[in-house]
Design an enzyme around this catalytic site. Structure first.
Site, short mmCIF file in Angstrom:
data_model
loop_
_atom_site.label_atom_id
_atom_site.label_comp_id
_atom_site.label_asym_id
_atom_site.label_seq_id
_atom_site.Cartn_x
_atom_site.Cartn_y
_atom_site.Cartn_z
N CYS A 196 4.14 6.49 -4.11
CA CYS A 196 3.36 7.61 -3.60
C CYS A 196 1.87 7.22 -3.52
CB CYS A 196 3.49 8.81 -4.53
SG CYS A 196 5.16 9.45 -4.64
N GLU B 279 -0.64 8.77 -4.64
CA GLU B 279 -1.31 8.94 -5.95
C GLU B 279 -1.13 7.69 -6.81
OE1 GLU B 279 0.85 11.08 -4.48
OE2 GLU B 279 0.68 13.08 -5.36
N CYS C 208 4.62 14.72 -6.82
CA CYS C 208 6.06 14.80 -7.04
C CYS C 208 6.36 14.67 -8.54
CB CYS C 208 6.77 13.70 -6.25
SG CYS C 208 6.56 12.04 -6.95
N CYS D 67 5.23 11.31 -10.08
CA CYS D 67 3.77 11.25 -10.22
C CYS D 67 3.29 12.14 -11.36
CB CYS D 67 3.08 11.65 -8.92
SG CYS D 67 3.16 10.35 -7.66
ZN LIG Z 1 4.65 11.08 -6.16
#
Ligand SMILES: [Zn+2]
Length: 133
Positions: A57, A59, A92, A95
């Site tokens: 991701c 992040e 998510c 994360c």
């Molecule tokens: Zn994520």
């Protein structure tokens, strides 16, 4: 508890948007999310998602860039989706766990029908798994 955004948070948001606007790719690599994390010393690191079966991701890419540069304290993070970074997206589940492990007191910018606000990363994952130690 919801916290209001400060001027520096809008700068962080602009950095996340710039990261995805510069790298948006809906066709080949599916770079559709940009993120920016602000460190305790004020430095900002950005990232875009890496798309794959077990991709990373945005992040995680931003946080990874910051950690690679020696940063260990983070004050705020945001992710945005879309060709113009128009949509603030929440982290998510994976994360949320990473943020809890690395930066439980890092604020996360979120958006609901009333607008943008911040919550601490640790508030996003109640009853979380914690590494022993
Ligand atoms: Zn994520």
């Amino acid at each position: 508890m919801k916290k209001q955004l400060e001027p520096a948070d809008y700068e962080l948001l602009a950095c996340a948007r710039e990261a995805i606007v510069r790298n948006y790719d809906a066709e080949q690599f599916h770079h559709t999310v940009g993120a920016a994390v602000r460190c305790a010393d004020g430095q900002i690191f950005t990232g875009v998602n890496l798309y794959s079966m077990h991709g990373a991701c945005a992040e995680q890419v931003a946080l990874g860039a910051a950690v690679t540069a020696g940063q260990r304290e983070f004050t705020c993070i945001v992710a945005v989706r879309g060709a113009q970074g128009e949509e603030v997206v929440p982290p998510c589940g994976n994360c949320r766990q990473i943020l809890l492990d690395y930066a439980p007191k890092c604020a996360v910018i979120l958006e609901d029908t009333e607008g943008m606000f911040k919550l601490y990363a640790e508030e996003l994952l109640p009853f979380a798994f914690r590494v022993e130690g």
